[in-house]
Enzyme design. Structure first.
Site, PDB file in Angstrom:
ATOM      1  N   LYS A 167      -3.372  19.467  -4.998  1.00 32.20           N
ATOM      2  CA  LYS A 167      -4.251  18.397  -4.509  1.00 32.20           C
ATOM      3  C   LYS A 167      -5.643  18.978  -4.340  1.00 32.20           C
ATOM      4  O   LYS A 167      -5.791  20.192  -4.120  1.00 32.20           O
ATOM      5  CB  LYS A 167      -3.758  17.882  -3.147  1.00 32.20           C
ATOM      6  CG  LYS A 167      -4.144  16.450  -2.871  1.00 32.20           C
ATOM      7  CD  LYS A 167      -3.184  15.495  -3.556  1.00 32.20           C
ATOM      8  CE  LYS A 167      -3.497  14.058  -3.297  1.00 32.20           C
ATOM      9  NZ  LYS A 167      -2.479  13.164  -3.865  1.00 32.20           N
ATOM     10  N   GLY A 210      -3.715  -3.981  -2.021  1.00 33.28           N
ATOM     11  CA  GLY A 210      -4.562  -3.268  -2.982  1.00 33.28           C
ATOM     12  C   GLY A 210      -3.783  -3.071  -4.261  1.00 33.28           C
ATOM     13  O   GLY A 210      -2.972  -3.919  -4.641  1.00 33.28           O
ATOM     14  N   ASN A 211      -3.999  -1.939  -4.920  1.00 32.02           N
ATOM     15  CA  ASN A 211      -3.316  -1.677  -6.196  1.00 32.02           C
ATOM     16  C   ASN A 211      -1.797  -1.772  -6.025  1.00 32.02           C
ATOM     17  O   ASN A 211      -1.122  -2.495  -6.764  1.00 32.02           O
ATOM     18  CB  ASN A 211      -3.737  -0.297  -6.715  1.00 32.02           C
ATOM     19  CG  ASN A 211      -2.980   0.093  -7.976  1.00 32.02           C
ATOM     20  OD1 ASN A 211      -1.824   0.483  -7.916  1.00 32.02           O
ATOM     21  ND2 ASN A 211      -3.618  -0.045  -9.118  1.00 32.02           N
TER      22      ASN A 211
HETATM   23  P1  NAD Z   1      -5.887   0.337  -2.093  1.00 27.33           P
HETATM   24  O1  NAD Z   1      -7.090   0.928  -1.471  1.00 27.33           O
HETATM   25  O2  NAD Z   1      -5.972  -0.266  -3.471  1.00 27.33           O
HETATM   26  O3  NAD Z   1      -5.301  -0.829  -1.126  1.00 27.33           O
HETATM   27  C1  NAD Z   1      -5.026  -0.620   0.230  1.00 27.33           C
HETATM   28  C2  NAD Z   1      -4.734  -1.971   0.870  1.00 27.33           C
HETATM   29  O4  NAD Z   1      -4.350  -1.756   2.229  1.00 27.33           O
HETATM   30  C3  NAD Z   1      -5.932  -2.918   0.901  1.00 27.33           C
HETATM   31  O5  NAD Z   1      -5.508  -4.215   0.593  1.00 27.33           O
HETATM   32  C4  NAD Z   1      -6.375  -2.874   2.360  1.00 27.33           C
HETATM   33  O6  NAD Z   1      -6.973  -4.077   2.782  1.00 27.33           O
HETATM   34  C5  NAD Z   1      -5.048  -2.672   3.055  1.00 27.33           C
HETATM   35  N1  NAD Z   1      -5.201  -2.173   4.410  1.00 27.33           N
HETATM   36  C6  NAD Z   1      -6.090  -1.289   4.900  1.00 27.33           C
HETATM   37  N2  NAD Z   1      -5.932  -1.142   6.235  1.00 27.33           N
HETATM   38  C7  NAD Z   1      -4.887  -1.939   6.568  1.00 27.33           C
HETATM   39  C8  NAD Z   1      -4.247  -2.226   7.795  1.00 27.33           C
HETATM   40  N3  NAD Z   1      -4.647  -1.676   8.943  1.00 27.33           N
HETATM   41  N4  NAD Z   1      -3.201  -3.084   7.773  1.00 27.33           N
HETATM   42  C9  NAD Z   1      -2.809  -3.670   6.615  1.00 27.33           C
HETATM   43  N5  NAD Z   1      -3.388  -3.441   5.445  1.00 27.33           N
HETATM   44  C10 NAD Z   1      -4.420  -2.589   5.421  1.00 27.33           C
HETATM   45  O7  NAD Z   1      -4.775   1.457  -2.034  1.00 27.33           O
HETATM   46  P2  NAD Z   1      -3.465   1.626  -2.928  1.00 27.33           P
HETATM   47  O8  NAD Z   1      -3.777   2.463  -4.107  1.00 27.33           O
HETATM   48  O9  NAD Z   1      -2.806   0.307  -3.104  1.00 27.33           O
HETATM   49  O10 NAD Z   1      -2.603   2.556  -1.947  1.00 27.33           O
HETATM   50  C11 NAD Z   1      -1.854   2.000  -0.871  1.00 27.33           C
HETATM   51  C12 NAD Z   1      -0.828   3.023  -0.411  1.00 27.33           C
HETATM   52  O11 NAD Z   1      -0.013   3.392  -1.525  1.00 27.33           O
HETATM   53  C13 NAD Z   1      -1.420   4.341   0.129  1.00 27.33           C
HETATM   54  O12 NAD Z   1      -0.570   4.847   1.136  1.00 27.33           O
HETATM   55  C14 NAD Z   1      -1.368   5.245  -1.095  1.00 27.33           C
HETATM   56  O13 NAD Z   1      -1.343   6.619  -0.720  1.00 27.33           O
HETATM   57  C15 NAD Z   1      -0.064   4.793  -1.700  1.00 27.33           C
HETATM   58  N6  NAD Z   1       0.047   5.188  -3.114  1.00 27.33           N
HETATM   59  C16 NAD Z   1      -0.718   4.578  -4.072  1.00 27.33           C
HETATM   60  C17 NAD Z   1      -0.597   4.994  -5.394  1.00 27.33           C
HETATM   61  C18 NAD Z   1      -1.385   4.339  -6.499  1.00 27.33           C
HETATM   62  O14 NAD Z   1      -1.158   4.703  -7.678  1.00 27.33           O
HETATM   63  N7  NAD Z   1      -2.263   3.378  -6.214  1.00 27.33           N
HETATM   64  C19 NAD Z   1       0.284   6.035  -5.736  1.00 27.33           C
HETATM   65  C20 NAD Z   1       1.067   6.628  -4.732  1.00 27.33           C
HETATM   66  C21 NAD Z   1       0.925   6.187  -3.422  1.00 27.33           C
END
Ligand code: NAD
Length: 416
Positions: A106, A220-221
């Site tokens: 990382k 989000g994603n």
């Molecule tokens: P992102 O930034 O696209 O979306 C995050 C979402 O969480 C947003 O909709 C935001 O409004 C919401 N959020 C923020 N604070 C919040 C709260 N207090 N209560 C409820 N919702 C809240 O992020 P992402 O890529 O979707 O990642 C989300 C999670 O998935 C993280 O823990 C990340 O580590 C994990 N993850 C993502 C990926 C990936 O490929 N995108 C891979 C592995 C793990």
């Protein structure tokens, strides 16, 4: 208890628990408790106003016994070396549990990208590679996007590394734009991998997912694609979704494209017509079949775990459940698909990107989906069977599988 520990101490504690169950060789255990290599760099960057700002950056190569190191790069103002160490350890277990021939790493830069121009971000990205590039490469260490880094930043970094080598080297980094050697299917890979795991969990539980009521925290994603693919692939009925402003609930189900349009228009899903607004805490405790935390860490705790009613928890977020809550959910019979298995689809498709770059030959979407499905399904069943055989909760089972694989590689290499 989690609050008293830094993330790396939590990662070490989780390893210690797995090592005790495995009866791990003390030398291997000691080696796996620490990163094998770290580079700390100082990055002078010319800002738009002509001044020079000096940034701190890191790259941690936690363990490369199973193959070149893989793991994201974060640009965040609160970045610390201990967070990066913990995330690098978790990447080591994640690549091992899905059995891809990579280690874990990382990286990060302490900066606030929201306050930087595109030009400043480009110069920072290139400066990072000029310093850290000496330990990167397709056969050494391959970064990818993470918090506040994106395909454009990956493109600049790949270009800088290629310029340093004197030839194109797309495989030095993944999560690139498609036009520069990115892989088809990367965008929804994390949620898709989680949905494949959910499908398999329902099979072992004898549960019908068609019409299964579902709540998703975070849009989000991960959260958005979980709704889209959960409906398309499994027939889930998503009745509640949320973001940082709150949650929206509708017993008859939420239309995915309507929620997305509302979020794109106003920045939040809250306020969508014909929905009731509830809190993020209430979302977690809804009487639904499937709960998908896809936002933050430490949301299911010893305080609320007993009130979780879902039959299956699909951990797309990293670290949504505390160790104390894990035990409570296990005793209640809730089926938790643990984070570093459940959200590994992203790194699996990143690995596929590296393979395609090495061959300079690209697969179509169907081939990516098919190969991802095989990897996730196999990993799910190994973890499930380990949990059954050892009588432990699924997270500990995932650790047992991953740590044993890394330990075997360490031993075969003769390191310990
Ligand atoms: P992102 O930034 O696209 O979306 C995050 C979402 O969480 C947003 O909709 C935001 O409004 C919401 N959020 C923020 N604070 C919040 C709260 N207090 N209560 C409820 N919702 C809240 O992020 P992402 O890529 O979707 O990642 C989300 C999670 O998935 C993280 O823990 C990340 O580590 C994990 N993850 C993502 C990926 C990936 O490929 N995108 C891979 C592995 C793990």
């Amino acid at each position: 208890m989690m609050g008293e520990l830094n993330p790396f101490e939590i990662a070490q504690r989780q390893l210690d628990e797995a090592a005790a169950v495995l009866g791990l060789d003390p030398g291997i255990h000691a080696l796996l408790r620490e990163p094998m290599r770290e580079l700390h760099v100082t990055l002078p960057v010319r800002m738009d106003d002509g001044s020079v700002q000096v940034f701190k950056g890191f790259r941690v190569q936690y363990n490369d016994a199973r193959g070149p190191v893989k793991g994201g790069l974060r640009f965040h103002p609160d970045e610390t070396i201990d967070t990066i160490r913990a995330l690098a350890a978790w990447m080591t277990w994640k690549t091992a549990v899905v059995d891809i021939p990579l280690g874990g790493g990382k990286g990060g830069v302490v900066c606030n990208p929201k306050e930087m121009s595109q030009g400043e971000l480009e110069r920072l990205s290139r400066a990072y590679i000029r310093q850290v590039g000496r330990i990167l490469g397709p056969d050494r260490d391959v970064p990818a996007p993470d918090v506040y880094t994106n395909p454009q930043i990956m493109a600049w970094m790949m270009d800088e590394f290629s310029a340093m080598q004197g030839h194109g080297e797309p495989g030095v980094i993944t999560g690139k734009p498609l036009a520069l050697g990115g892989s088809a299917g990367r965008m929804d890979a994390t949620a898709r991998g989680g949905m494949y795991c959910l499908r398999e969990a329902a099979k072992v539980l004898g549960m019908d997912l068609k019409g299964a009521t579902t709540a998703i925290q975070g849009y989000g994603n991960a959260g958005y694609y979980a709704q889209l693919l959960g409906e398309e692939l499994l027939g889930l009925q998503v009745v509640c979704v949320s973001d940082s402003r709150g949650a929206i609930h509708c017993e008859d189900g939420l239309e995915c494209e309507e929620v997305k349009a509302q979020k794109d228009k106003s920045g939040t899903c809250v306020g969508l017509a014909d929905t009731e607004t509830i809190s993020n805490e209430e979302l977690l405790e809804l009487d639904v079949d499937v709960l998908i935390p896809a936002a933050l860490e430490n949301v299911i705790t010893a305080e609320n775990a007993d009130r979780i009613k879902a039959k299956i928890v699909v951990e797309l977020a990293n670290g949504p459940t505390t160790p104390e809550a894990d035990k409570i959910l296990h005793e209640k019979g809730v089926y938790v698909i643990p984070d570093f298995l459940c959200n590994a689809g992203g790194v699996v498709v990143s690995y596929f990107e590296g393979v395609q770059n090495a061959y300079n030959y690209y697969w179509d979407l169907e081939e990516v989906h098919d190969k991802l499905d095989k990897k996730m399904t196999a990993a799910f069943h190994v973890v499930h069977e380990t949990a059954q055989a050892k009588g432990v909760h699924k997270r500990l089972a995932a650790y047992l599988v991953a740590v044993a694989r890394v330990a075997e590689a360490v031993k075969l290499r003769g390191w310990v």
